[in-house]
Design an enzyme around this catalytic site. Sequence first.
Site, PDB file in Angstrom:
ATOM      1  CD  GLN A   1      -2.644   1.281   2.157  1.00 59.06           C
ATOM      2  OE1 GLN A   1      -2.645  -0.203   3.133  1.00 59.06           O
ATOM      3  NE2 GLN A   1      -4.254   1.953   2.343  1.00 59.06           N
TER       4      GLN A   1
ATOM      5  CG  HIS B   1      -6.358   2.400  -3.147  1.00 51.67           C
ATOM      6  ND1 HIS B   1      -6.498   2.996  -1.795  1.00 51.67           N
ATOM      7  CD2 HIS B   1      -5.893   1.881  -3.562  1.00 51.67           C
ATOM      8  CE1 HIS B   1      -4.493   2.676  -2.029  1.00 51.67           C
ATOM      9  NE2 HIS B   1      -4.625   2.075  -2.917  1.00 51.67           N
TER      10      HIS B   1
HETATM   11  P1  5GP Z   1      -1.584   0.781  -3.477  1.00 52.09           P
HETATM   12  O1  5GP Z   1      -0.468   0.421  -3.451  1.00 52.09           O
HETATM   13  O2  5GP Z   1      -1.608   1.828  -1.970  1.00 52.09           O
HETATM   14  O3  5GP Z   1      -2.806  -0.072  -3.403  1.00 52.09           O
HETATM   15  O4  5GP Z   1      -1.853   1.659  -4.935  1.00 52.09           O
HETATM   16  C1  5GP Z   1      -2.341   3.869  -4.726  1.00 52.09           C
HETATM   17  C2  5GP Z   1      -2.760   3.312  -6.096  1.00 52.09           C
HETATM   18  O5  5GP Z   1      -2.455   5.364  -6.061  1.00 52.09           O
HETATM   19  C3  5GP Z   1      -1.576   3.134  -7.449  1.00 52.09           C
HETATM   20  O6  5GP Z   1      -1.566   2.420  -8.459  1.00 52.09           O
HETATM   21  C4  5GP Z   1      -1.504   4.824  -7.349  1.00 52.09           C
HETATM   22  O7  5GP Z   1      -0.133   4.279  -8.918  1.00 52.09           O
HETATM   23  C5  5GP Z   1      -1.935   5.523  -8.033  1.00 52.09           C
HETATM   24  N1  5GP Z   1      -2.138   6.561  -7.583  1.00 52.09           N
HETATM   25  C6  5GP Z   1      -0.653   7.323  -6.938  1.00 52.09           C
HETATM   26  N2  5GP Z   1      -1.094   8.537  -6.502  1.00 52.09           N
HETATM   27  C7  5GP Z   1      -2.002   9.264  -7.918  1.00 52.09           C
HETATM   28  C8  5GP Z   1      -2.785  10.045  -7.975  1.00 52.09           C
HETATM   29  O8  5GP Z   1      -2.444  10.961  -7.757  1.00 52.09           O
HETATM   30  N3  5GP Z   1      -3.409   9.637  -9.391  1.00 52.09           N
HETATM   31  C9  5GP Z   1      -4.563   8.828  -9.553  1.00 52.09           C
HETATM   32  N4  5GP Z   1      -4.803   8.675 -10.566  1.00 52.09           N
HETATM   33  N5  5GP Z   1      -3.509   7.488  -9.560  1.00 52.09           N
HETATM   34  C10 5GP Z   1      -2.625   7.528  -7.955  1.00 52.09           C
END
Ligand code: 5GP
Length: 146
Positions: free
Chosen positions: A101, A107
């Site tokens: 994460q 999300h």
């Molecule tokens: P995690 O690794 O926390 O499950 O996923 C976070 C996701 O959010 C990643 O796939 C990353 O590419 C996406 N992400 C991070 N910052 C932003 C942003 O500012 N806008 C969008 N649309 N996606 C983001």
Amino acid sequence: MSLDGAYDEGNPFALILAGKIPSAKLYEDEHTYAFLDIMPQSKGHSLVISKWSKARNLLEMEDDALAQVMATAKKVAIALRQALNPDGIHIAQFNGSAAGQTVFHLHVHIVPRWEGGPVGFSTHGQGGMADAEELRALAESVRAFL
Ligand code: 5GP
């Protein structure tokens, strides 16, 4: 960041919900917001978030917020299938940095998958940062099914 901690109002998804940074919107209703990931794991990689819950991860999430997010994830998955005709759809959700994460506003990832393509999650997506105009056009084509 561990599983425990305070919600950061400056996290990227809080800023998107506040309209402070742009996003390629797919769908929104009273409780949820869906948009394209900026570092996609595949074409159409989408994210769904709660508009009101301050849960950082699943362990903290209110049951009603979770149900709302998953109902929207299902809608978006169906639309992605119609728009992009993937062979499979990967639904994922990470809790804590040890689990991958990076954004601490709960999300759900919806990642279209094609036979022979990658199935895992790479640190910066499959091709790094997506082109904003391409994301905008892709979002428009998926929105036609929502
Ligand atoms: P995690 O690794 O926390 O499950 O996923 C976070 C996701 O959010 C990643 O796939 C990353 O590419 C996406 N992400 C991070 N910052 C932003 C942003 O500012 N806008 C969008 N649309 N996606 C983001």
